[in-house]
Design an enzyme around this catalytic site. Structure first.
Site, PDB file in Angstrom:
ATOM      1  N   GLN A 174       0.851  -1.194   0.000  1.00  0.00           N
ATOM      2  CA  GLN A 174       0.000   0.000   0.000  1.00  0.00           C
ATOM      3  C   GLN A 174       0.885   1.241   0.000  1.00  0.00           C
ATOM      4  O   GLN A 174       0.407   2.352  -0.175  1.00  0.00           O
ATOM      5  CB  GLN A 174      -0.864   0.049   1.249  1.00  0.00           C
ATOM      6  CG  GLN A 174      -1.799  -1.122   1.421  1.00  0.00           C
ATOM      7  CD  GLN A 174      -2.466  -1.090   2.778  1.00  0.00           C
ATOM      8  OE1 GLN A 174      -3.549  -0.561   2.948  1.00  0.00           O
ATOM      9  NE2 GLN A 174      -1.786  -1.643   3.763  1.00  0.00           N
ATOM     10  N   ASP A 233       6.314   4.836  -0.873  1.00  0.00           N
ATOM     11  CA  ASP A 233       7.642   5.403  -0.587  1.00  0.00           C
ATOM     12  C   ASP A 233       8.768   4.822  -1.430  1.00  0.00           C
ATOM     13  O   ASP A 233       9.883   5.343  -1.420  1.00  0.00           O
ATOM     14  CB  ASP A 233       7.965   5.251   0.922  1.00  0.00           C
ATOM     15  CG  ASP A 233       7.931   3.799   1.423  1.00  0.00           C
ATOM     16  OD1 ASP A 233       7.574   3.594   2.603  1.00  0.00           O
ATOM     17  OD2 ASP A 233       8.263   2.879   0.641  1.00  0.00           O
ATOM     18  N   HIS A 281      -1.168   1.569  -4.428  1.00  0.00           N
ATOM     19  CA  HIS A 281      -1.492   2.995  -4.298  1.00  0.00           C
ATOM     20  C   HIS A 281      -0.523   3.904  -5.028  1.00  0.00           C
ATOM     21  O   HIS A 281      -0.462   5.099  -4.744  1.00  0.00           O
ATOM     22  CB  HIS A 281      -1.535   3.377  -2.809  1.00  0.00           C
ATOM     23  CG  HIS A 281      -2.650   2.683  -2.076  1.00  0.00           C
ATOM     24  ND1 HIS A 281      -2.608   2.435  -0.721  1.00  0.00           N
ATOM     25  CD2 HIS A 281      -3.820   2.162  -2.506  1.00  0.00           C
ATOM     26  CE1 HIS A 281      -3.721   1.802  -0.356  1.00  0.00           C
ATOM     27  NE2 HIS A 281      -4.463   1.619  -1.417  1.00  0.00           N
ATOM     28  N   THR A 310       0.293  -2.952   8.863  1.00  0.00           N
ATOM     29  CA  THR A 310      -0.874  -2.232   8.351  1.00  0.00           C
ATOM     30  C   THR A 310      -2.009  -2.275   9.359  1.00  0.00           C
ATOM     31  O   THR A 310      -2.222  -3.262  10.043  1.00  0.00           O
ATOM     32  CB  THR A 310      -1.358  -2.797   6.999  1.00  0.00           C
ATOM     33  OG1 THR A 310      -2.426  -1.986   6.500  1.00  0.00           O
ATOM     34  CG2 THR A 310      -1.815  -4.240   7.111  1.00  0.00           C
TER      35      THR A 310
HETATM   36  C1  BV8 Z   1     -11.697   3.780  -3.392  1.00  0.00           C
HETATM   37  C2  BV8 Z   1      -1.653   6.922  -1.135  1.00  0.00           C
HETATM   38  C3  BV8 Z   1     -13.580   3.726  -4.713  1.00  0.00           C
HETATM   39  C4  BV8 Z   1      -1.809   8.325  -0.675  1.00  0.00           C
HETATM   40  C5  BV8 Z   1      -3.369   5.782   0.128  1.00  0.00           C
HETATM   41  C6  BV8 Z   1     -15.679   3.995   4.776  1.00  0.00           C
HETATM   42  C7  BV8 Z   1     -15.475   2.651   4.994  1.00  0.00           C
HETATM   43  C8  BV8 Z   1     -14.644   1.895   4.169  1.00  0.00           C
HETATM   44  C9  BV8 Z   1     -14.012   2.501   3.084  1.00  0.00           C
HETATM   45  C10 BV8 Z   1     -14.200   3.846   2.880  1.00  0.00           C
HETATM   46  C11 BV8 Z   1     -15.021   4.596   3.715  1.00  0.00           C
HETATM   47  N1  BV8 Z   1     -15.008   5.863   3.263  1.00  0.00           N
HETATM   48  C12 BV8 Z   1     -14.200   5.934   2.162  1.00  0.00           C
HETATM   49  C13 BV8 Z   1     -13.733   4.719   1.915  1.00  0.00           C
HETATM   50  C14 BV8 Z   1     -12.862   4.328   0.828  1.00  0.00           C
HETATM   51  C15 BV8 Z   1     -11.428   4.719   1.159  1.00  0.00           C
HETATM   52  C16 BV8 Z   1     -10.972   4.144   2.478  1.00  0.00           C
HETATM   53  O1  BV8 Z   1     -10.687   2.970   2.578  1.00  0.00           O
HETATM   54  N2  BV8 Z   1     -10.912   5.011   3.493  1.00  0.00           N
HETATM   55  C17 BV8 Z   1     -10.490   4.562   4.811  1.00  0.00           C
HETATM   56  C18 BV8 Z   1      -9.641   5.663   5.453  1.00  0.00           C
HETATM   57  C19 BV8 Z   1     -11.721   4.259   5.630  1.00  0.00           C
HETATM   58  N3  BV8 Z   1     -10.647   4.114   0.106  1.00  0.00           N
HETATM   59  C20 BV8 Z   1     -10.417   4.804  -1.013  1.00  0.00           C
HETATM   60  O2  BV8 Z   1     -10.761   5.950  -1.214  1.00  0.00           O
HETATM   61  C21 BV8 Z   1      -9.722   4.001  -2.098  1.00  0.00           C
HETATM   62  N4  BV8 Z   1     -10.438   4.149  -3.322  1.00  0.00           N
HETATM   63  O3  BV8 Z   1     -12.319   3.284  -2.507  1.00  0.00           O
HETATM   64  O4  BV8 Z   1     -12.208   4.074  -4.583  1.00  0.00           O
HETATM   65  C22 BV8 Z   1     -14.102   4.422  -5.855  1.00  0.00           C
HETATM   66  C23 BV8 Z   1     -15.187   3.866  -6.459  1.00  0.00           C
HETATM   67  C24 BV8 Z   1     -15.715   4.479  -7.525  1.00  0.00           C
HETATM   68  C25 BV8 Z   1     -15.160   5.672  -7.999  1.00  0.00           C
HETATM   69  C26 BV8 Z   1     -14.052   6.223  -7.378  1.00  0.00           C
HETATM   70  C27 BV8 Z   1     -13.515   5.601  -6.290  1.00  0.00           C
HETATM   71  C28 BV8 Z   1      -8.323   4.525  -2.325  1.00  0.00           C
HETATM   72  C29 BV8 Z   1      -7.524   4.393  -1.077  1.00  0.00           C
HETATM   73  C30 BV8 Z   1      -6.087   4.735  -1.363  1.00  0.00           C
HETATM   74  C31 BV8 Z   1      -5.707   5.936  -0.555  1.00  0.00           C
HETATM   75  N5  BV8 Z   1      -4.260   6.180  -0.722  1.00  0.00           N
HETATM   76  N6  BV8 Z   1      -2.080   6.025  -0.066  1.00  0.00           N
HETATM   77  C32 BV8 Z   1      -0.696   8.723   0.249  1.00  0.00           C
HETATM   78  O5  BV8 Z   1       0.180   7.893   0.565  1.00  0.00           O
HETATM   79  O6  BV8 Z   1      -0.705   9.902   0.634  1.00  0.00           O
HETATM   80  S1  BV8 Z   1      -3.853   4.900   1.477  1.00  0.00           S
HETATM   81  C33 BV8 Z   1      -2.773   5.196   2.743  1.00  0.00           C
HETATM   82  O7  BV8 Z   1      -3.290   4.441   3.859  1.00  0.00           O
HETATM   83  C34 BV8 Z   1      -1.383   4.641   2.566  1.00  0.00           C
HETATM   84  O8  BV8 Z   1      -1.206   3.958   1.352  1.00  0.00           O
HETATM   85  C35 BV8 Z   1      -1.276   3.661   3.710  1.00  0.00           C
HETATM   86  O9  BV8 Z   1      -0.385   2.667   3.493  1.00  0.00           O
HETATM   87  C36 BV8 Z   1      -2.658   3.203   3.718  1.00  0.00           C
HETATM   88  C37 BV8 Z   1      -3.141   2.274   4.733  1.00  0.00           C
HETATM   89  O10 BV8 Z   1      -2.612   2.628   5.941  1.00  0.00           O
HETATM   90  P1  BV8 Z   1      -1.530   1.641   6.579  1.00  0.00           P
HETATM   91  O11 BV8 Z   1      -0.510   1.319   5.546  1.00  0.00           O
HETATM   92  O12 BV8 Z   1      -2.223   0.520   7.227  1.00  0.00           O
HETATM   93  O13 BV8 Z   1      -0.852   2.606   7.578  1.00  0.00           O
HETATM   94  P2  BV8 Z   1      -1.402   3.022   9.003  1.00  0.00           P
HETATM   95  O14 BV8 Z   1      -0.617   4.219   9.416  1.00  0.00           O
HETATM   96  O15 BV8 Z   1      -2.902   3.062   8.977  1.00  0.00           O
HETATM   97  O16 BV8 Z   1      -0.999   1.786   9.937  1.00  0.00           O
HETATM   98  C38 BV8 Z   1       0.372   1.537  10.187  1.00  0.00           C
HETATM   99  C39 BV8 Z   1       0.414   0.240  10.963  1.00  0.00           C
HETATM  100  O17 BV8 Z   1       1.776  -0.086  11.165  1.00  0.00           O
HETATM  101  C40 BV8 Z   1      -0.231   0.343  12.341  1.00  0.00           C
HETATM  102  O18 BV8 Z   1      -1.054  -0.794  12.543  1.00  0.00           O
HETATM  103  C41 BV8 Z   1       0.970   0.307  13.298  1.00  0.00           C
HETATM  104  O19 BV8 Z   1       0.676  -0.373  14.494  1.00  0.00           O
HETATM  105  C42 BV8 Z   1       1.958  -0.495  12.498  1.00  0.00           C
HETATM  106  N7  BV8 Z   1       3.360  -0.269  12.835  1.00  0.00           N
HETATM  107  C43 BV8 Z   1       3.925   0.838  13.394  1.00  0.00           C
HETATM  108  N8  BV8 Z   1       5.267   0.614  13.542  1.00  0.00           N
HETATM  109  C44 BV8 Z   1       5.529  -0.632  13.047  1.00  0.00           C
HETATM  110  C45 BV8 Z   1       4.319  -1.193  12.601  1.00  0.00           C
HETATM  111  N9  BV8 Z   1       4.249  -2.423  12.063  1.00  0.00           N
HETATM  112  C46 BV8 Z   1       5.401  -3.138  11.977  1.00  0.00           C
HETATM  113  N10 BV8 Z   1       6.597  -2.662  12.383  1.00  0.00           N
HETATM  114  C47 BV8 Z   1       6.698  -1.428  12.926  1.00  0.00           C
HETATM  115  N11 BV8 Z   1       7.902  -0.966  13.338  1.00  0.00           N
END
Ligand code: BV8
Length: 244
Positions: free
Chosen positions: A104, A107, A122, A191
């Site tokens: 996802q 970087d 992404h 994630t």
């Molecule tokens: C789409 C690029 C449809 C940008 C990214 C309500 C419910 C469900 C879904 C939705 C909703 N409302 C809206 C939606 C859809 C939305 C979505 O899912 N929203 C979420 C927030 C609810 N999705 C979209 O919009 C997608 N498109 O649905 O299109 C559509 C249909 C028709 C027409 C048009 C469209 C597109 C989503 C893509 C967004 N872009 N990235 C950028 O980078 O700026 S997503 C972004 O979040 C990053 O890519 C990131 O990777 C991703 C997910 O987050 P994580 O990777 O999990 O990162 P996070 O910080 O959350 O977690 C980190 C984890 O690491 C934690 O658990 C932590 O504990 C852990 N950690 C910390 N340290 C360590 C570790 N693990 C291991 N080792 C460590 N040392």
């Protein structure tokens, strides 16, 4: 995290023939890349959360601010390097008949560590593309000469990154889902599994019978679904999983 759990996960990994690895921002955390949600905080910049800064809506309304947000992150990334988790995954791809890394992250650290069998769901922060086009333009240098940057024919570029509210690159999700549906083991590394449709990938793998192994210092909504959930940092656990 107990040695028995690590050994259970390592055995799955050793015996697998077809491996899918699904990574999120956490796999880059030990490289110094801020995560979106880890540690209870959310990335906020100029008072806006990442979900607003990286949104189709803001790009439409104010492309310069979106580019300044991406340039801010590119500036941080330029000084960072892959960590042992990235390197262990790059090494692992050579050991299996079938191996796919689905990330996802935007970087580029997996590629810098040597991963080649990779799907970037992404996009990638080091590329741009003209609005409405999928023809990408490398943008390896930061700071950019101008914002918004221009392509070779002077066309205005947008980040080659999937913003919230945008579709994933054509075919990327489908290809990842197909491979996930036939793998033996799916590693889920760093994630929060909150972003869709990407978070469907490990669900598809598990529902198709793969052993799902989670690596995360925090519990996630995925932890109960996983066959093994290893509580700890990717940089420490991933190399151990592959017997480093
Ligand atoms: C789409 C690029 C449809 C940008 C990214 C309500 C419910 C469900 C879904 C939705 C909703 N409302 C809206 C939606 C859809 C939305 C979505 O899912 N929203 C979420 C927030 C609810 N999705 C979209 O919009 C997608 N498109 O649905 O299109 C559509 C249909 C028709 C027409 C048009 C469209 C597109 C989503 C893509 C967004 N872009 N990235 C950028 O980078 O700026 S997503 C972004 O979040 C990053 O890519 C990131 O990777 C991703 C997910 O987050 P994580 O990777 O999990 O990162 P996070 O910080 O959350 O977690 C980190 C984890 O690491 C934690 O658990 C932590 O504990 C852990 N950690 C910390 N340290 C360590 C570790 N693990 C291991 N080792 C460590 N040392």
């Amino acid at each position: 995290m107990s040695d028995q759990l690590l050994e259970k996960a390592a055995r799955y990994v050793r015996e697998a023939k077809r491996v899918v690895v699904f990574t999120g921002a956490g796999v880059s955390a030990e490289s110094g890349v801020p995560t979106f949600r880890g540690g209870g905080n959310t990335a906020v910049w100029r008072g806006m959360p990442a979900t607003e800064l990286s949104s189709a809506e803001l790009l439409e309304r104010d492309a310069v601010t979106v580019w300044e947000w991406f340039e801010y992150r590119r500036g941080i990334l330029a000084g960072l390097s892959p960590n042992p988790a990235h390197y262990a995954l790059a090494e692992a791809e050579k050991r299996y008949d079938e191996f796919l890394l689905v990330t996802q992250n935007v970087d580029g650290l997996h590629q810098r560590a040597g991963s080649t069998k990779i799907i970037e769901l992404h996009g990638n922060i080091w590329r741009g593309r003209p609005f409405g086009s999928s023809k990408t333009v490398p943008l390896p240098d930061t700071p950019l000469p101008e914002i918004p940057p221009k392509g070779p024919n002077g066309e205005v570029l947008r980040p080659d990154v999937v913003l919230f509210g945008e579709m994933l690159p054509a075919g990327a999700f489908e290809e990842a889902a197909t491979v996930a549906a036939s793998c033996d083991v799916c590693l889920v590394v760093g994630t929060s599994a909150l972003v869709y449709p990407a978070a469907r990938i490990p669900e598809i793998a598990g529902q198709a019978g793969a052993a799902v192994i989670e690596i995360n210092p925090e519990e996630t909504r995925f932890s109960d679904f996983a066959d093994v959930s290893l509580r700890g940092p990717a940089g420490e656990i991933v190399p151990k999983l592959f017997g480093k």
